[in-house]
Design an enzyme around this catalytic site. Structure first.
Site, mmCIF file in Angstrom:
data_model
loop_
_atom_site.group_PDB
_atom_site.id
_atom_site.type_symbol
_atom_site.label_atom_id
_atom_site.label_comp_id
_atom_site.label_asym_id
_atom_site.label_seq_id
_atom_site.Cartn_x
_atom_site.Cartn_y
_atom_site.Cartn_z
ATOM 1 N N ASP A 76 1.025 -1.195 -0.012
ATOM 2 C CA ASP A 76 -0.023 0.051 0.152
ATOM 3 C C ASP A 76 0.910 1.172 -0.148
ATOM 4 O O ASP A 76 2.021 1.348 0.497
ATOM 5 C CB ASP A 76 -0.844 -0.025 0.993
ATOM 6 C CG ASP A 76 -0.254 -0.227 2.418
ATOM 7 O OD1 ASP A 76 -0.061 0.969 2.999
ATOM 8 O OD2 ASP A 76 -0.049 -1.068 2.962
ATOM 9 N N GLU A 108 -7.482 5.002 12.656
ATOM 10 C CA GLU A 108 -6.479 4.750 13.536
ATOM 11 C C GLU A 108 -6.473 5.848 14.618
ATOM 12 O O GLU A 108 -5.837 5.790 15.681
ATOM 13 C CB GLU A 108 -5.017 4.906 12.778
ATOM 14 C CG GLU A 108 -4.912 4.176 11.588
ATOM 15 C CD GLU A 108 -3.616 4.511 10.738
ATOM 16 O OE1 GLU A 108 -2.680 4.793 11.432
ATOM 17 O OE2 GLU A 108 -3.789 4.406 9.565
#
Length: 322
Positions: free
Chosen positions: A108, A200
């Site tokens: 990613d 997150e």
């Protein structure tokens, strides 16, 4: 001149000179150092009392303090990343020890990786451990677009990677605004992976976070017609998303420098390191594995829909991977 009588001469007091008068204090000054000697003597005795503490005990105590400091430094700063330097008894590729038992690899990226040479990167698809898929950051919050997304998204499709896009969630911004911003930023096509919500940031209110995330997920699922993927760390999932409401979503779990994922629930992707190296990318990159085979990944990808003359729709099979 007349002479003095003898008796007066004998009995006359003796005159003292200036020198003899000044000599008396000198005797007193000579006695003064004795007090100093006494003080020095007392200090010496006191010093002897201080030295009664054994020197070996002092060094032992200092050594114990040093060991405690080193142990604390290792525990908090070295141990979490010690996996980087562990001997690789399995398969080493792309600068890291690959997790055992997974055949579908990916990575990613975002603008932090800089400009990518996709022609050079194309070759990893035919490497001994082929890299088949890539996720890339598309948006963040309600108004931030990743500057490298458009080019990377197009190039990934051109050179044959299975591609996906993710949104970095901001708990302080309206979930509807963030969902609409991602939808405007990303046009997913048949063969792409489902949209990803990257969560997150620690929330001020965990209950509100769960409610807002559900709004984002529902809005995006209605638009793309596929259930989104949730990306988070295994600790974040356990602490904030430990709700059956979210267990139906495919999970992409981040857990670095370990031999296996600590998360005990079901998951589809595992981000196992952030220090991978790939040709065509100058900076280090996150590496991932898919928890399954290529056939199982194909079932997760967005499927094209064919409309026949009767108006009915049937999902067609995905083309074989290059």
């Amino acid at each position: 001149m007349t002479k003095e009588p003898p008796i007066l001469v004998v009995n006359k007091p003796r005159q003292t000179t200036t020198r003899s008068r000044k000599a008396a204090p000198a005797r007193r000054r000579e006695a003064a150092p004795r007090k100093g000697n006494a003080k020095r003597g007392r200090k010496k005795k006191g010093g002897e009392r201080k030295r009664n503490f054994p020197s070996w005990a002092y060094y032992l105590m200092m050594g114990a303090v040093g060991v405690i400091l080193l142990a604390g430094f290792y525990y908090f700063f070295i141990r979490p990343y010690a996996y980087r330097w562990k001997p690789c008894y399995g398969t080493k590729a792309y600068g890291v020890c690959l997790p055992y038992g997974y055949s579908v690899h990916g990575f990613d990226i975002s603008h932090h990786q800089g400009r990518i040479d996709w022609e050079k990167l194309r070759g990893v698809q035919q490497a001994p451990f082929p890299v088949r898929f890539v996720f890339m950051k598309a948006s963040e919050g309600g108004d931030f677009s990743d500057t490298a997304f458009v080019r990377n998204f197009d190039e990934a499709r051109r050179v044959g990677f299975i591609r996906g896009a993710y949104h970095f969630y901001n708990p302080k911004t309206s979930p509807e605004r963030q969902a609409d911003f991602f939808i405007r930023s990303v046009k997913l096509e048949p063969g792409d992976l489902p949209p990803v919500l990257d969560i997150e940031t620690r929330p001020a209110d965990a209950r509100k976070l769960r409610a807002d995330l559900k709004k984002w997920l529902d809005r995006v699922e209605r638009h793309y017609g596929v259930k989104p993927i949730l990306y988070t760390s295994y600790k974040y999932k356990t602490r904030y998303l430990n709700d059956s409401l979210f267990n139906s979503y495919p999970y992409w779990i981040a857990h670095y420098y370990v031999d296996s994922v600590a998360y005990e629930g079901e998951w589809k992707f595992w981000q196992h390191t952030d220090v991978g190296t790939l040709p065509g990318i100058d900076n280090q990159v996150d590496l991932n594995v898919f928890n399954g085979t290529m056939v199982e990944m194909d079932s997760l990808r967005i499927k094209p829909v064919i409309t026949d003359q009767t108006g009915q729709t049937d999902p067609c099979l995905l083309p074989k991977n290059p």
